[in-house]
Design a protein around this motif. Sequence first.
Motif, mmCIF file in Angstrom:
data_model
loop_
_atom_site.group_PDB
_atom_site.id
_atom_site.type_symbol
_atom_site.label_atom_id
_atom_site.label_comp_id
_atom_site.label_asym_id
_atom_site.label_seq_id
_atom_site.Cartn_x
_atom_site.Cartn_y
_atom_site.Cartn_z
ATOM 1 N N UNK A 1 0.802 -1.203 0.000
ATOM 2 C CA UNK A 1 0.000 0.000 0.000
ATOM 3 C C UNK A 1 0.839 1.258 0.000
ATOM 4 N N UNK A 2 1.830 1.286 0.880
ATOM 5 C CA UNK A 2 2.668 2.475 1.005
ATOM 6 C C UNK A 2 3.428 2.717 -0.301
ATOM 7 N N UNK A 3 3.964 1.643 -0.858
ATOM 8 C CA UNK A 3 4.726 1.798 -2.106
ATOM 9 C C UNK A 3 3.807 2.284 -3.237
ATOM 10 N N UNK A 4 2.627 1.635 -3.386
ATOM 11 C CA UNK A 4 1.704 2.065 -4.451
ATOM 12 C C UNK A 4 1.323 3.527 -4.278
ATOM 13 N N UNK A 5 1.011 3.907 -3.040
ATOM 14 C CA UNK A 5 0.549 5.277 -2.804
ATOM 15 C C UNK A 5 1.647 6.275 -3.137
ATOM 16 N N UNK A 6 2.879 5.999 -2.705
ATOM 17 C CA UNK A 6 3.960 6.955 -2.955
ATOM 18 C C UNK A 6 4.243 7.062 -4.457
ATOM 19 N N UNK A 7 4.260 5.910 -5.146
ATOM 20 C CA UNK A 7 4.513 5.944 -6.594
ATOM 21 C C UNK A 7 3.431 6.762 -7.311
ATOM 22 N N UNK A 8 2.154 6.536 -6.932
ATOM 23 C CA UNK A 8 1.071 7.263 -7.593
ATOM 24 C C UNK A 8 1.136 8.757 -7.307
ATOM 25 N N UNK A 9 1.456 9.109 -6.057
ATOM 26 C CA UNK A 9 1.529 10.538 -5.715
ATOM 27 C C UNK A 9 2.646 11.218 -6.502
ATOM 28 N N UNK A 10 3.766 10.522 -6.600
ATOM 29 C CA UNK A 10 4.886 11.060 -7.364
ATOM 30 C C UNK A 10 4.483 11.243 -8.825
ATOM 31 N N UNK A 11 3.748 10.245 -9.341
ATOM 32 C CA UNK A 11 3.280 10.320 -10.724
ATOM 33 C C UNK A 11 2.394 11.537 -10.941
ATOM 34 N N UNK A 12 1.454 11.758 -10.016
ATOM 35 C CA UNK A 12 0.557 12.908 -10.156
ATOM 36 C C UNK A 12 1.355 14.209 -10.096
ATOM 37 N N UNK A 13 2.328 14.242 -9.195
ATOM 38 C CA UNK A 13 3.146 15.449 -9.071
ATOM 39 C C UNK A 13 3.874 15.748 -10.388
ATOM 40 N N UNK A 14 4.515 14.728 -10.958
ATOM 41 C CA UNK A 14 5.267 14.931 -12.201
ATOM 42 C C UNK A 14 4.331 15.336 -13.337
ATOM 43 N N UNK A 15 3.156 14.671 -13.361
ATOM 44 C CA UNK A 15 2.191 14.972 -14.409
ATOM 45 C C UNK A 15 1.766 16.442 -14.325
#
Lengths: 234, 368
Positions: free
Chosen positions: B222-236
């Motif tokens: 969960x933690x890994x998925x959430x951090x990866x997705x948040x980073x993705x949204x930030x970059x996007x």
Amino acid sequence: MGLLEVSGLDAGYGDLQILAGVNLVVDAGEYVAIVGPNGAGKSTVMKSIFGLTAYMGGSITFADEEISQLPPERIITKGIGYVPQNDNIFPSLTVKENLEMGAYILDEVPQSRLRRVYDRFPVLEERKSQKAGTMSGGQQQMVAMGRSLMLDPDLLMLDEPSAGLAPDLVEETFDRVDQINDDGTAVLIVEQNAKEALRRCDRGYVLVQGSNRYEDTGEALLADEQVRQEFLGG
Amino acid sequence: MGTRDARGLRTAVTPERLFGGVLLLGVVILVLDLFRRVATGDLSADALSSFLWRGLVDGLIIGLAAIGLSMTYSILRFANFSHGDLVTTGAFTGWTVAYIIGGIGVADLSSRLLLRADGGASPGEMNMHILAEPIAIVSGLVFAAVATILVALAIDNLVYRRMRNAGGIALLIASVGVALVLRYVIAFFYTSSTRGVTASAPESDHWLLFWTDSINLHQTTMVVSAIVLMLGVHLMLQYTTLGKAMRAMADNRDLALVTGIPTERVVRATWIIGAGLAGVAGYLVVLDRGTITFNLGWFLLLLIFAAVILGGIGSIYGAIVGALIIGLAINVSLVWIPADLNEVAAFGLMILVLIFRPAGLFGGVETA
């Protein structure tokens, strides 16, 4: 044929009609000013040309094409740039991002035009990573103009570019508009600062209560006794 | 003279500031008490560390859902009360797919399709955990996002698109209606019973994070998925043209229109990102908790709103920070209060922030 021809334009907001039979011509490369008292509908003329009001009749042609019923996102592709009077920047975007948004409809941001905008407004290049909302009023005005120049429009419409600026900046802003016009872009300007606008423009229109009242060269309007008395404070 | 005194008094101690001051004093005392407890050994470092880890887990989940809520607020300009039920939609659709794939040969299809509504084979019998069924669980995660996006786009098309210019209040009320419809459609198919869907999480003692003896692999997923997705949204948001257009539209919708930004396409992208994250959040909540119920998202919504308001409504970075604060608050407060009451800590903090920074921690700093 003029570049922009407005004839018998009726327009307004909702059911409220503001403009009644406005006629206006801007030739390619010309500098035209619209002046007149508060509430005359000066800004409404610009918004109507850009498809932001309720159309009620008449015609607007740009480069021989009827544009009176087009939405703004189509009109922008025809070669008309528009800088609204207020809220004309994206405050939380950087200066560079604001300029990039000006070229959003193109597939990619043309670097040569970005270069030209930076050459015209060097302060924008110095501050390209600054959030536009944190800049001074004069600089924000440059961001707004720069954004609309990114599409290299044939006609640039400026709604009161000098409003709210300090006196020395007013002069500078008019100088910049002159430069843009000298480079071949036709300019249509609405100004509260009527005398200055008429001094600089090729031709002017005096708009009163939603209709044309006078129309002549800037010099002639400035010299006209009646116009001076009624609209320019003597 | 009299007026000046009155004005001085009013700025100095309004009743809410007095209340806020007392609340703030309480928070300070509790933090000091926390240090005392750790120093004197009343609270073991192990226990504190597990509270902090839990806080991170809860905070990231709430944050994932809060990003979407914050984005719909800043771009579509309304508080979407059906966001919690999008979370639920993601949980049910995602786990249904995980069961269809992972339960082959263990339970019959109808039981798997309705997520054990009949009480069929237990999650333990299906070995429904990340090490035994990685493909099923990851497929479920992806499908949770896809299905929630489709549902959100359908709702936008049916309801919100027709009222684009109706104003925030009308849209908010419509979203309450949408929330109820979604929730009870889910209950209609999947029943309203709460049931376990995951087998107990495998533990790993390979890497020792947070000084605990072992680490729960479902929480780690969960933690890994959430951090990866948040980073993705930030970059996007920061670097793509679409992301810039989204920020531009959040800043100034009228100017975006005049600039030629296709506002409807931006709205669609907002739903895709917001709903996708909400669906994933719902799926991951179930992975962590092990149980699923039709009003899971609705109950989570209050905390999601608290996170968004705490961080400053409209800012996704604020929403993430707000969510982490909420997650930590509800867990660390367990030192003093029973678990049934721990949401008091979250809303107490929210009230505190609203008294002293009404626009939220990040309010007016950053949009979208």
